[in-house]
Scaffold this motif. Sequence first.
Motif, PDB file in Angstrom:
ATOM      1  N   PHE A 115       0.822  -1.207   0.000  1.00  0.00           N
ATOM      2  CA  PHE A 115       0.000   0.000   0.000  1.00  0.00           C
ATOM      3  C   PHE A 115       0.861   1.264   0.000  1.00  0.00           C
ATOM      4  N   PRO A 116       0.345   2.346  -0.582  1.00  0.00           N
ATOM      5  CA  PRO A 116       1.150   3.583  -0.719  1.00  0.00           C
ATOM      6  C   PRO A 116       1.659   4.143   0.599  1.00  0.00           C
ATOM      7  N   LEU A 117       0.841   4.064   1.654  1.00  0.00           N
ATOM      8  CA  LEU A 117       1.238   4.650   2.938  1.00  0.00           C
ATOM      9  C   LEU A 117       1.828   3.622   3.892  1.00  0.00           C
ATOM     10  N   GLY A 118       2.135   2.454   3.399  1.00  0.00           N
ATOM     11  CA  GLY A 118       2.764   1.455   4.250  1.00  0.00           C
ATOM     12  C   GLY A 118       1.748   0.628   5.000  1.00  0.00           C
ATOM     13  N   ASP A 125      11.218   0.075  -6.590  1.00  0.00           N
ATOM     14  CA  ASP A 125      11.599   0.554  -5.261  1.00  0.00           C
ATOM     15  C   ASP A 125      11.306  -0.523  -4.237  1.00  0.00           C
ATOM     16  N   LYS A 126      11.601  -0.252  -2.979  1.00  0.00           N
ATOM     17  CA  LYS A 126      11.395  -1.218  -1.912  1.00  0.00           C
ATOM     18  C   LYS A 126       9.929  -1.233  -1.467  1.00  0.00           C
ATOM     19  N   ARG A 127       9.560  -2.305  -0.808  1.00  0.00           N
ATOM     20  CA  ARG A 127       8.217  -2.411  -0.244  1.00  0.00           C
ATOM     21  C   ARG A 127       7.989  -1.340   0.813  1.00  0.00           C
ATOM     22  N   ARG A 128       6.774  -0.851   0.882  1.00  0.00           N
ATOM     23  CA  ARG A 128       6.391   0.084   1.942  1.00  0.00           C
ATOM     24  C   ARG A 128       5.563  -0.608   3.022  1.00  0.00           C
ATOM     25  N   THR A 129       4.827  -1.633   2.626  1.00  0.00           N
ATOM     26  CA  THR A 129       3.991  -2.364   3.569  1.00  0.00           C
ATOM     27  C   THR A 129       4.754  -3.581   4.070  1.00  0.00           C
ATOM     28  N   SER A 130       4.945  -3.662   5.365  1.00  0.00           N
ATOM     29  CA  SER A 130       5.674  -4.790   5.938  1.00  0.00           C
ATOM     30  C   SER A 130       4.743  -5.995   6.091  1.00  0.00           C
ATOM     31  N   ILE A 131       5.332  -7.167   6.136  1.00  0.00           N
ATOM     32  CA  ILE A 131       4.576  -8.410   6.259  1.00  0.00           C
ATOM     33  C   ILE A 131       4.802  -8.981   7.648  1.00  0.00           C
ATOM     34  N   GLY A 132       3.730  -9.150   8.399  1.00  0.00           N
ATOM     35  CA  GLY A 132       3.812  -9.744   9.726  1.00  0.00           C
ATOM     36  C   GLY A 132       3.160 -11.114   9.728  1.00  0.00           C
ATOM     37  N   ASN A 133       2.576 -11.508  10.849  1.00  0.00           N
ATOM     38  CA  ASN A 133       1.883 -12.783  10.948  1.00  0.00           C
ATOM     39  C   ASN A 133       0.813 -12.670  12.028  1.00  0.00           C
TER      40      ASN A 133
END
Length: 790
Positions: free
Chosen positions: A230-233, A502-510
């Motif tokens: 997502f644009p805003l992370g 570019d790099k990811r803005r949205t981090s992946i958790g669990n």
Amino acid sequence: MAKKRRSTSSVPQEQNTDNIKYVSLSQETRRRYLNYALSVITSRALPDVRDGLKPVQRRILYVMFADLRLTFDAKTRKSAKITGDTTGGYHPHGDMAVYDAMVRLAQDFTLRYPLINGQGNFGSIMGLPAAAARYTEAKLTLIAEELLNEIRSRTVDMRTNYDGTRNEPVVLPARFPNILVNGTSGIAVGMATNIPPHNLTEVANACQFLITNPEATVAQVMKYIKGPDFPLGGRIVTDRTTIRKAYEEGRGSVKVRGEWRFDKEKKVENPNKIVIYTIPYGIESGNFVNDLGDIVANRKLPQLVDVSDETNDENGLRIVLDIKPGSDIDAVMAYLYKHTNFEQNFSLNLTCLVPDEQGGTIPARLSLVQILKEFLDFRFKTITRRFEYQLEQLEKRIHILNGMVLIFKGLDRALKIIRNSSGKQDAAVKLMAEFPLDEIQTYAILELQLYRISQLEIDNINEELRQKEAEAETIRKILASPKKLWKVVSTELQDLTDKFGDKRRTSIGNVEEIVEYDPQAYIVKENTNVVVTREGWVKRVGRLQKVESTRVREGDTVLNVIPTSTLDQIIFFASDGAAYTITADQIPASSGYGEPLAKHVRLGDGVNIVAAISTDSRFTDEDFEYHGYPVPGPYLFVATERGQVLHIPLTNFRQPSTKAGRRYCRLGKGDRVVFVRLIGEAETVFLASEMARVVHFSLEDVPVLSSAGKGVRGIRLDSKDKLLGAALMARPSDTLKVMNSNDKLVSMGQTKYTVTSRGGKGVRTSMRSTFKELIPPEIELIDWATMEET
């Protein structure tokens, strides 16, 4: 006498009736509705899988590129000009609809890679609207040109616009899968789409992997595409299996939450200040801050002291929360996730328009791999058409160059023919008669400037001819080899990644990060009394000296006063066999009448509350194992108006319920519950009917049910008789007290009415009077001042 008015119609009435066509209203309505639905689906609401654009978006970009030349390096133009040209030439709808679509294409918080470079106010993440079109200006972004650059190479089909005055592209020759990269949303008729944005580098890498591994699965592709970006992370806290299933089925849900950190003062974390720096996609920060302000103002979260919005262009999103020292931060964040938009479920729906065999498009819900394959197939065809166009242009040039070489060998004759001709047309005819030239070559030669017939220029022509023939041969080899064409697709995707990736803005958790919201963490424990009236009004009072001192509505009386704590549950048993469990803290503290229980639960019409019990372990036993019983105690005894009795465990009703409640008794037609009590130490029970019949039997005769049921017969009643209630007998001195029809209080002991078997007609206690009501035991009040706090 008034003259008869003549018909103004010049057509006889008989001819008018001949033009009337009778049709079925239902069939005509269905036909017109289907036409409307198809128009909305294909021409308005859903994006094309090939370029990821809806018609209005595609037309805006085409106008800016082809008509207004608003490329990346051009000057901006008024948005009103862009929207006006779009509506006037291609999209016959309202200006505002077009401008709204244009604004979204320029918002960096809506699109992961904006396609329009907007100058002026194009809205903000706070929820502020964009300025009017006359105040803003725009041009294309550099990445938007990657959707349009190849359009002049006849790479896509063109069609006439709505009034047939010009042509527009059916789809843009996109060089990257914009449908995934920027995502989209829309609501059509009977279907909708909601595609999240993704990272360009990940999507391009997945495409290159599919080129070499066309049979790859979604799980394999997800090695490259981790999930939405997502644009805003934000942070995705949905497990990988759920995301994969959503990508496989084209539909699912992804849980996204904002991100926070402790504020730093002189490089030291301050545990009393939390900074929120990302929020879920599509959430307006202004509304979010207002919600936080309401929580502070209404003291819904005691640990949250203050909120300030320090968002600006330099720091980006920055919402600062002041936390009370010593607070449990996990509990604070769990509350915000539960009660605000700080955590949201993104409903993924990969529905889009897909090309069909007839050259049109049809709506379909695709998997992630299907979307990528549809784009790659389109890209393969686009590059093929681009090379075919380039080869065609090269062959045209080679053809002219061959004519120039040919004419140079007989230059003197050619010049003599031209000098002796009467004009261009005459010279062309004579040259074609003298040399093996066609009309295209001849006119190209006649338009040559004189200096180009020198020896030096013919050398340049020969060199150009060799170059063009080499380029043409290279293109022919590429077109003849699908492998080489796919190689070009892969190479261009890599070039695009190198340029815009570019790099990811949205981090992946669990899912392990999800902290369950515990409402009891925010309730201050205190002793209280819950007052329930017969008409279903409830309230909380701290201390109560006597039952008569509490206020009730006129004509209403107190059913029970339940001592409890604000952390425990109150179970309300209704006459229709439903039980409702709510936390005592939810019942309003009031010195007045309180409020109807129907505000908290869904009570049926004509249903009344029969009993209320607290789960407070000081007054109600906790669950225990009792030898010989299939389920743990404590147990409830239930009696119905038609004489049925139940013996069920309380444990099924301890946890809070929904407004619909839980079933504790299944009633026959016309029956209702008249008695519910905890059995406690009781061993026998009295049942009393309206016709003055009484039966006394052992509670062990009533089998224990594990869940709601109809129970067994406690007393056999005549059709005109009904059960008034029951009385549990725990001590030899316990009695059954009733008020008879003569308004006389009658007490019945266990010595006179000994234990018999259940299910019979019982004993007729009076032939002259009937029973009006059973007198319940006196309500015992708790003196909280003398009771030890637990």
